[in-house]
Design an enzyme around this catalytic site. Structure first.
Site, PDB file in Angstrom:
ATOM      1  N   ASP A 245      -0.525  -0.682  12.640  1.00  0.00           N
ATOM      2  CA  ASP A 245      -0.136  -1.544  11.683  1.00  0.00           C
ATOM      3  C   ASP A 245       0.194  -2.919  11.885  1.00  0.00           C
ATOM      4  O   ASP A 245       1.078  -3.195  12.855  1.00  0.00           O
ATOM      5  CB  ASP A 245       1.279  -0.874  11.006  1.00  0.00           C
ATOM      6  CG  ASP A 245       1.707  -1.524   9.747  1.00  0.00           C
ATOM      7  OD1 ASP A 245       1.863  -2.880   9.744  1.00  0.00           O
ATOM      8  OD2 ASP A 245       1.671  -0.895   8.873  1.00  0.00           O
TER       9      ASP A 245
ATOM     10  N   ASP B 117       3.894  -4.426  11.302  1.00  0.00           N
ATOM     11  CA  ASP B 117       4.985  -3.801  11.833  1.00  0.00           C
ATOM     12  C   ASP B 117       4.722  -4.368  13.523  1.00  0.00           C
ATOM     13  O   ASP B 117       5.977  -4.507  14.204  1.00  0.00           O
ATOM     14  CB  ASP B 117       4.743  -2.227  11.956  1.00  0.00           C
ATOM     15  CG  ASP B 117       5.101  -1.437  10.754  1.00  0.00           C
ATOM     16  OD1 ASP B 117       5.743  -2.178  10.013  1.00  0.00           O
ATOM     17  OD2 ASP B 117       4.899  -0.568  10.672  1.00  0.00           O
TER      18      ASP B 117
ATOM     19  N   THR C 108      -1.392   7.514  -0.947  1.00  0.00           N
ATOM     20  CA  THR C 108      -2.545   7.350  -1.686  1.00  0.00           C
ATOM     21  C   THR C 108      -3.489   6.220  -1.348  1.00  0.00           C
ATOM     22  O   THR C 108      -4.518   6.013  -1.564  1.00  0.00           O
ATOM     23  CB  THR C 108      -2.345   7.067  -3.153  1.00  0.00           C
ATOM     24  OG1 THR C 108      -1.513   5.740  -3.324  1.00  0.00           O
ATOM     25  CG2 THR C 108      -1.356   8.193  -3.834  1.00  0.00           C
TER      26      THR C 108
ATOM     27  N   ARG D 194       0.867  -1.176  -0.010  1.00  0.00           N
ATOM     28  CA  ARG D 194      -0.032   0.022   0.134  1.00  0.00           C
ATOM     29  C   ARG D 194       0.673   1.327   0.050  1.00  0.00           C
ATOM     30  O   ARG D 194       1.773   1.219   0.666  1.00  0.00           O
ATOM     31  CB  ARG D 194      -0.821  -0.006   1.103  1.00  0.00           C
ATOM     32  CG  ARG D 194      -1.816   1.015   1.188  1.00  0.00           C
ATOM     33  CD  ARG D 194      -2.976   1.115   2.452  1.00  0.00           C
ATOM     34  NE  ARG D 194      -2.311   1.608   3.494  1.00  0.00           N
ATOM     35  CZ  ARG D 194      -2.957   2.060   4.594  1.00  0.00           C
ATOM     36  NH1 ARG D 194      -4.371   1.881   4.551  1.00  0.00           N
ATOM     37  NH2 ARG D 194      -2.476   2.292   5.625  1.00  0.00           N
TER      38      ARG D 194
END
Length: 236
Positions: free
Chosen positions: A227, A230, A135, A131
């Site tokens: 995330d 992560d 954007t 990703r």
């Protein structure tokens, strides 16, 4: 893509792994199954907690993935069989269709081993999507899928259904590979992601314990859990 016609069950006739009727969201055309098992939500709290260390995060991800996968595969067609116990023959049932598990990289890998504990004979495909942080558009960098997906039960695993861009891109790839029966499991979903999947793949069943409020300006799920990749790999 569609389900197994001979085993399709209405929402009112199914129960979850606790024997309770699951909640099926009626706000969307796409079937969204909320898995309400207490152990699922216990693991989810650990995953949400910002203080959970990577090693504990991985254990919670394994726990929740096993339970979500079991729910997503609860109506797999089976074949009658018989085995010999030390005492004598016993009837039983084995999974009938070929099962293919497809994690969306990289975060989906954190769920793969847990699912394979349930279906060790499953074949595995991989879809790599990244990703763009500005954007939020997903771009493909890898795809390797097993053959003959048209006769397989495909379980796509991706922990976060946020914008839905990655999910739709992955489902597009599966559709081009002729997959007909696809279920998706995710650990946290957002309404925006569900709506996008509905727009492009309205017959794909989604299994998740929770649909959160929505997305922030960075396209992260709120309250979400941060995330997932992560936190899983300690790269925060």
């Amino acid at each position: 893509m569609s389900g197994f016609p001979s085993t399709a069950l209405g929402a009112g006739s199914r129960t979850d792994v606790c024997g309770r009727t699951p909640i099926v969201y009626s706000d969307w055309a796409v079937p969204v199954h909320l898995v309400d098992h207490p152990l699922v939500h216990d693991a989810l709290v650990s995953l949400r907690d910002r203080h959970t260390l990577p090693e504990h995060f991985r254990r919670a991800a394994t726990r929740i993935s096993v339970l979500l996968a079991a729910e997503a595969m609860r109506d797999l067609p089976t074949i009658e069989t018989s085995v010999d116990t030390p005492i004598g023959p016993a009837p039983g049932r084995r999974i009938g269709p070929d099962v293919v598990v497809v994690p969306v990289l990289r975060a989906g890998l954190g769920m793969l081993d847990a699912v394979l504990e349930l279906v060790p004979h499953a074949r595995v495909g991989h879809i790599g999507l990244q990703r763009d942080e500005l954007t939020a558009v997903a771009s493909q960098y890898y795809s390797k899928l097993p053959a003959k997906l048209d006769t397989s039960f495909v379980l796509m695993i991706d922990p976060m259904l946020a914008t839905g861009g990655s999910a739709v891109a992955a489902l597009d790839l599966l559709a081009r590979a002729h997959a007909r029966v696809v279920r998706m499991i995710c650990i946290v979903a957002a309404p925006e992601g569900i709506a996008l999947v509905e727009r492009h793949h309205h017959d794909v069943h989604i299994y998740t314990p929770v649909v959160d409020r929505g997305l922030n300006d960075r396209k992260y799920i709120v309250p979400g859990l941060g995330d997932f990749g992560d936190r899983l790999y300690g790269t925060v």
